[in-house]
Scaffold this active site. Sequence first.
Site, PDB file in Angstrom:
ATOM      1  N   LYS A  83       1.025  -0.813   0.481  1.00  0.00           N
ATOM      2  CA  LYS A  83       0.291  -0.276   0.173  1.00  0.00           C
ATOM      3  C   LYS A  83       0.636   0.940   0.095  1.00  0.00           C
ATOM      4  O   LYS A  83       2.076   1.288   0.881  1.00  0.00           O
ATOM      5  CB  LYS A  83      -1.019  -0.536   1.138  1.00  0.00           C
ATOM      6  CG  LYS A  83      -2.171   0.450   1.031  1.00  0.00           C
ATOM      7  CD  LYS A  83      -3.433   0.074   0.532  1.00  0.00           C
ATOM      8  CE  LYS A  83      -4.248   1.283  -0.015  1.00  0.00           C
ATOM      9  NZ  LYS A  83      -5.586   0.308  -0.483  1.00  0.00           N
ATOM     10  N   GLY A 185     -27.308  -0.513   0.527  1.00  0.00           N
ATOM     11  CA  GLY A 185     -26.812   0.700   0.114  1.00  0.00           C
ATOM     12  C   GLY A 185     -26.603   0.249  -2.092  1.00  0.00           C
ATOM     13  O   GLY A 185     -26.484  -1.285  -2.157  1.00  0.00           O
ATOM     14  N   GLY A 187     -25.183   1.229  -4.675  1.00  0.00           N
ATOM     15  CA  GLY A 187     -23.803   2.358  -4.850  1.00  0.00           C
ATOM     16  C   GLY A 187     -23.294   1.097  -6.306  1.00  0.00           C
ATOM     17  O   GLY A 187     -23.954   0.366  -6.645  1.00  0.00           O
ATOM     18  N   VAL A 189     -21.679  -0.911  -6.183  1.00  0.00           N
ATOM     19  CA  VAL A 189     -22.144  -2.562  -6.474  1.00  0.00           C
ATOM     20  C   VAL A 189     -23.219  -3.024  -5.892  1.00  0.00           C
ATOM     21  O   VAL A 189     -23.714  -4.024  -6.655  1.00  0.00           O
ATOM     22  CB  VAL A 189     -21.095  -2.789  -4.564  1.00  0.00           C
ATOM     23  CG1 VAL A 189     -21.214  -4.303  -4.634  1.00  0.00           C
ATOM     24  CG2 VAL A 189     -19.643  -2.917  -5.130  1.00  0.00           C
TER      25      VAL A 189
END
Length: 360
Positions: A83, A185, A187, A189
């Site tokens: 990362k 949700g 969104g 996905v």
Amino acid sequence: MSDIKELDIHGWEKVYVKELYGGYLAIIAIHNTNRGPALGGCRFFHYDNHPAKQMLALEDALRLSRGMTYKAAAANLPLGGGKSVIIRDFYEPIPGVRRNLFHSFGDFVESLKGKYITAEDVGTTTDDMVYVYERTSHVVGLPEEQGGLGDPSPVTAIGIAQAIKWFTENHFKKDPKDISVLVQGLGKVGWYLMEFLNEMGYRLLYTDVSQKKIDMAKEKYPDAQYVQPDDVFDVEVDIFSPNALGKVINHETVDKIKARVVAGAANNQVENRHVAQRLHERGILYAPDYTINLGGLTLVYYEYEHRQGKIDSKDKAKEIAIEKTKENVWKNLDEIIPLAIEKNISPYILADEIMEKRWK
Ligand code: NAD
């Protein structure tokens, strides 16, 4: 590498620190590369100008790179975990600066010779990744015209739908038409997930805080039931699928939840291992987030393979990513859930132990 500082931190292979164009400080944390190069996004964040912002950025890079090692193992990909974080101030860099900044970040990534592969994350955009790509090929999630495979969200949703199918067949042992799923949700996905679950024949319930999304869902799925966002833990459902926020299952909500199974894409949807254990004690099965929301990572990995000429067409690369996503979600749940029941331990805890065996 002379202007790059190397830090040795117990448990991580190496952490690299470099000052980029414009004085921005960047950290690349390589957690583990036993399975392959360390892949993980690049975060561009301001940390409220906190006096210890370098430490906060380092903490983020360490924690998130470790998480990527587990996720890559869950996705069964020849990848490790990494990362990066670039610390920014309150102001958006002006466009010319931004381009130079991400060029210098690209040079930083290139200097690691493929040991780290970067991608978009919080605070970075696809345009930034194009700047990075002008300096290094070790970047994924590019726009389609540059070799990318498009939005990863539908592939993530395919993985979640597969997990719901696993519980339907192996736990409930019922037909989808007799199983209710609450999608929290709608969104990137959640919207695709509704579409897939509807095609599979599930009884659907949904919630979102956006009136636009609610109106769209009412029109597209007139038979599905809308639930107020605050009422998600009051309704009787078989499966609760969190696809909005982290920590929706926490100390306050864990005793209210009525679903028998929790399976969704939201990262860190269960607050911590104590909450996970409580969920388990209540007899509610949990599909650990990273063991099923691995479709996006799988897609960008096959983008990388395609761009290296290992897979000849984009369609083929996408097809493989979808098949591998389905296969690995199924395999993960096959390994984790029955053992969690047998050992009477939360899948949240067991998943980490199983994934460690794959990369240690
Ligand atoms: P998104 O921002 O597109 O969608 C989130 C949706 O949740 C929005 O429609 C928003 O209005 C809704 N929402 C916000 N607060 C809510 C609340 N209190 N109650 C109900 N709905 C609420 O995000 P996304 O890309 O669909 O990702 C969803 C989750 O899955 C995130 O946690 C993300 O980190 C994780 N995830 C996404 C992917 C991917 O491929 N997009 C991959 C892995 C994990």
